[in-house]
Write a protein that holds these residues in place. Structure first.
Motif, PDB file in Angstrom:
ATOM      1  N   VAL A 173      25.305  83.738  72.263  1.00  0.00           N
ATOM      2  CA  VAL A 173      24.499  82.842  71.441  1.00  0.00           C
ATOM      3  C   VAL A 173      23.565  83.655  70.549  1.00  0.00           C
ATOM      4  CG1 VAL A 173      22.801  80.980  71.456  1.00  0.00           C
ATOM      5  CG2 VAL A 173      24.555  81.080  73.228  1.00  0.00           C
ATOM      6  N   ARG A 211      24.974  82.088  77.090  1.00  0.00           N
ATOM      7  CA  ARG A 211      24.942  80.760  77.700  1.00  0.00           C
ATOM      8  C   ARG A 211      26.104  80.658  78.685  1.00  0.00           C
ATOM      9  NH1 ARG A 211      24.990  77.576  73.479  1.00  0.00           N
ATOM     10  NH2 ARG A 211      22.745  77.194  73.463  1.00  0.00           N
ATOM     11  N   SER A 219      28.170  78.333  81.426  1.00  0.00           N
ATOM     12  CA  SER A 219      28.434  76.917  81.678  1.00  0.00           C
ATOM     13  C   SER A 219      29.373  76.757  82.854  1.00  0.00           C
ATOM     14  CB  SER A 219      29.027  76.240  80.436  1.00  0.00           C
ATOM     15  OG  SER A 219      30.273  76.826  80.095  1.00  0.00           O
ATOM     16  N   SER A 222      24.601  74.081  82.325  1.00  0.00           N
ATOM     17  CA  SER A 222      24.582  75.271  81.474  1.00  0.00           C
ATOM     18  C   SER A 222      23.253  75.991  81.659  1.00  0.00           C
ATOM     19  CB  SER A 222      24.769  74.906  79.996  1.00  0.00           C
ATOM     20  OG  SER A 222      23.656  74.190  79.496  1.00  0.00           O
ATOM     21  N   TYR A 223      23.291  77.299  81.454  1.00  0.00           N
ATOM     22  CA  TYR A 223      22.102  78.143  81.575  1.00  0.00           C
ATOM     23  C   TYR A 223      22.047  79.044  80.353  1.00  0.00           C
ATOM     24  CZ  TYR A 223      19.164  82.036  83.167  1.00  0.00           C
ATOM     25  OH  TYR A 223      18.219  83.019  83.255  1.00  0.00           O
ATOM     26  N   ALA A 224      21.016  78.881  79.521  1.00  0.00           N
ATOM     27  CA  ALA A 224      20.816  79.730  78.348  1.00  0.00           C
ATOM     28  C   ALA A 224      19.894  80.873  78.747  1.00  0.00           C
ATOM     29  CB  ALA A 224      20.209  78.923  77.203  1.00  0.00           C
ATOM     30  N   ASP A 225      20.397  82.084  78.649  1.00  0.00           N
ATOM     31  CA  ASP A 225      19.679  83.270  79.117  1.00  0.00           C
ATOM     32  C   ASP A 225      19.270  84.118  77.918  1.00  0.00           C
ATOM     33  OD1 ASP A 225      18.655  85.354  80.550  1.00  0.00           O
ATOM     34  OD2 ASP A 225      20.590  86.170  81.176  1.00  0.00           O
ATOM     35  N   TYR A 226      17.943  84.112  77.610  1.00  0.00           N
ATOM     36  CA  TYR A 226      17.402  84.926  76.525  1.00  0.00           C
ATOM     37  C   TYR A 226      16.552  86.054  77.105  1.00  0.00           C
ATOM     38  CZ  TYR A 226      18.696  81.084  73.406  1.00  0.00           C
ATOM     39  OH  TYR A 226      19.383  80.133  72.714  1.00  0.00           O
ATOM     40  N   ASP A 269      14.387  80.834  78.644  1.00  0.00           N
ATOM     41  CA  ASP A 269      15.577  80.458  79.411  1.00  0.00           C
ATOM     42  C   ASP A 269      15.568  78.959  79.676  1.00  0.00           C
ATOM     43  OD1 ASP A 269      16.093  83.092  79.377  1.00  0.00           O
ATOM     44  OD2 ASP A 269      15.930  83.429  81.530  1.00  0.00           O
TER      45      ASP A 269
END
Length: 463
Positions: free
Chosen positions: A122, A156, A158, A178-182, A188
Motif C-alpha cells: 500500500v 495490508r 487480509s 484486514s490489518y493495515a501496517d504502517y 495501523d
C-alpha cells in the motif's frame, strides 16, 4: 550361432517395441472411455476405480481432472480439491482449464470451508483519512489540523474465512478482516467482520446473518457494530443476478459516545454478463443513522457502478469501479454552526493478467483515488451563530472561569481532535479520569458533547 540368436532376439524386440507401446496406449484409451461411460451412467464408484488405476500408469492432467470430478460428485471434497489444485498450479496448464477448475473449487470450499490469506503493498497519500483541506474558518478564527496528510507506504494483510457448522453444509461462521501496517504503529488499522449465517429458505436464496464489525486505529479500539442482516438472491438467470440486503444494528464508539447510533441500511446490486469478454454491475445503498445527538444523525446514499473487461488476445483483465455517495445530517453541528452535508467520490482501477500468478494466487495492480467534500462554513453563518451564543454568555463565562487547570488541558487536547484515550496517555491519567474532567467541562460550559465544548471554548477564547 550364438551371435546370430542374440541378433535375432534384438531385432524381434526392436520390432515388437512400438507395437507393444501402441497396444498399451490403446488399452489406456479404452479404459479412459470406459470411465467416462461409467461417469455418464452415474456409476461413480466404478468410474473412480478405473481412473485410479489409470493414474497409477500415467500422470496425465486429464486423468487427474476427471478423477477429481468423480470425487467431487461423490462428496470426497478434500481429495478432489487437492487434485484440482495440483493441476491448476502447474505452469503449463492453459488459463481456460484453470477457469473451468475454479467453480469446482469454490463449490467445494462452500461445502467444507476455507481460509484465504492476502497481502497488498500500500502507498497511501492520506492514511489518516483527513479532509483534503488543510484549514477551515469559523468566524474570524482560522483552525489548522495539527498534521497535514502525508504519504506513507505499508502492507495490508487480509483474511477471508468460512466454516460450516458440524453436520450442516449450509449454516456456518464467516470472517473477513484486514490489518493495515504502517511504520511506527500510530496509523495501523484493523477492521473485521465476523458472525454466523443460516439459510432461511429451502432453496438457500434467503439467508439470515448475525455478526459484529469492529475497528481499531493506532492500537486502540475505535468502534464496534453488532448487527442483524437478511440477504437474498432476488432473481437469477444464466447471464444476470439481482441481490438485496437489509442490515440493522447499533454502532458504538469507544471515546465518542455522542456518535453512538442505531443504524439501518438497505442495499441492492445487479450484475450482468454483456458478452464473453465484458460484464457490468451496479450497487445501490440507502442508509439511516440515528445518533445519540441529532447533529450527528444522518440519512445517506451510495451508488457504485463497475465494469469488467477481458482481452483474450493479450489475456489482460481490467476492472473500473466508481463510488458516489452523500450524507445529509439532521441538525446544526455545534462546532461548524450549520447542518453538515457530505459527498464522497471514489474511483478504483484494477489491472490483471491471466498469466500473472504465483502458485495458485493471482497478482494484480490496483490504483484508487477518493475524496470527501463537506459543505463549507460561511463566515456570516458562523459569526451570527457566535453572536447569538454570546448574548447569553455572561453566566457561561462565569462558569468557565471556574475551569480548573487540568480541565483546560483536557479541553485544549479535545480541540486538537484527540480521543479520550490519547488525552489520558498525554496527561498520564486514566480514561475514567479524562471522562470525569470532560463531564465537568460540559456542565460548566453548558454543552452536551465534545464538539460543542470545543466550539464554546473557541467562542470564549479559552483555547
Amino acid at each position: 550361432m550364438r551371435r546370430l540368436v542374440i541378433a535375432l532376439l534384438l531385432a524381434a524386440a526392436a520390432t515388437a517395441g512400438p507395437a507393444l507401446a501402441q497396444s498399451t496406449d490403446d488399452a489406456m484409451q479404452r479404459a479412459f472411455v470406459e470411465a467416462m461411460q461409467q461417469l455418464r451412467a452415474g456409476n461413480f464408484e466404478r468410474a473412480e476405480g478405473v481412473l485410479r488405476d489409470l493414474l497409477k500408469r500415467t500422470g496425465s492432467p486429464r486423468v487427474k481432472l476427471e478423477l477429481a470430478r468423480v470425487l467431487y460428485l461423490e462428496g470426497k471434497d478434500a481429495e478432489a480439491k487437492a487434485l484440482f489444485k495440483e493441476v491448476s498450479m502447474q505452469s503449463d496448464t492453459p488459463w481456460r482449464v484453470r477457469d473451468n477448475i475454479a467453480p469446482f473449487v469454490r463449490s467445494i470450499e462452500e461445502r467444507s470451508g476455507y481460509l484465504k490469506l492476502g497481502v497488498t503493498i500500500v502507498s497511501d497519500s492520506n492514511p489518516r483519512n483527513l479532509a483534503p483541506q488543510e484549514e477551515f474558518t469559523i468566524g474570524n478564527l482560522r483552525v489548522t489540523p495539527t498534521e497535514a496528510p502525508k504519504k506513507m507506504n505499508g502492507l495490508r494483510y487480509s483474511v477471508q474465512g468460512w466454516r460450516p457448522f458440524h453436520g450442516s453444509s449450509r449454516a456456518g461462521g464467516y470472517l473477513s478482516a484486514s490489518y493495515a501496517d504502517y511504520p511506527g504503529h500510530q496509523l495501523d488499522r484493523i477492521t473485521a467482520d465476523l458472525g454466523v449465517l443460516k439459510p432461511l429458505s429451502s432453496s438457500g436464496r434467503v439467508r439470515g446473518k448475525a455478526g459484529v464489525e469492529f475497528g481499531t486505529f493506532g492500537g486502540k479500539r475505535l468502534y464496534h457494530f453488532p448487527y442483524l442482516a437478511l440477504d437474498s438472491i432476488l432473481k437469477q438467470t444464466q447471464s444476470a443476478r439481482l441481490t438485496g440486503e437489509v442490515k440493522l444494528g447499533k454502532v458504538k464508539f469507544a471515546d465518542f459516545g455522542y456518535l453512538d447510533a442505531n443504524y439501518l441500511s438497505v442495499s441492492a446490486s445487479v450484475a450482468k454478463a454483456v458478452s464473453t469478454t465484458a460484464s457490468m454491475s451496479l450497487a445501490a445503498t440507502l442508509e439511516h443513522s440515528q445518533a445519540r445527538e441529532d447533529p450527528y444523525s444522518y440519512v445517506g446514499w451510495q451508488l457504485g457502478p463497475s465494469v469488467d473487461l477481458f482481452w483474450p488476445s493479450s489475456l489482460y483483465l481490467v476492472r473500473a469501479r466508481a463510488s458516489l455517495g452523500g450524507r445529509r445530517y439532521k441538525a446544526v453541528d455545534p462546532l461548524f454552526g450549520e447542518r453538515r452535508s457530505d459527498s464522497t467520490q471514489r474511483l478504483e482501477l484494477t489491472l490483471g493478467n491471466k498469466q500473472w500468478r504465483w502458485r495458485d494466487s493471482r497478482i494484480s495492480l490496483v490504483a484508487s483515488s477518493s475524496a470527501t467534500v463537506r459543505t463549507s462554513v460561511s463566515t456570516a453563518t458562523a459569526s451570527s451563530t457566535c453572536r447569538s451564543q454570546l448574548n447569553r454568555g455572561e453566566d457561561i463565562m462565569d462558569k468557565a472561569n471556574y475551569l480548573t487547570a487540568r480541565e483546560v488541558d483536557v479541553l485544549r487536547l479535545l480541540a486538537r481532535g484527540h480521543t479520550y484515550s490519547r488525552i489520558g496517555d498525554e496527561l498520564g491519567v486514566s480514561l475514567h479520569t479524562v471522562a470525569s474532567h470532560a463531564k465537568n467541562i460540559y456542565r460548566k460550559l453548558g454543552v452536551r458533547s465534545a464538539r460543542a465544548a470545543v466550539w464554546r471554548a473557541l467562542e470564549l477564547g479559552l483555547t
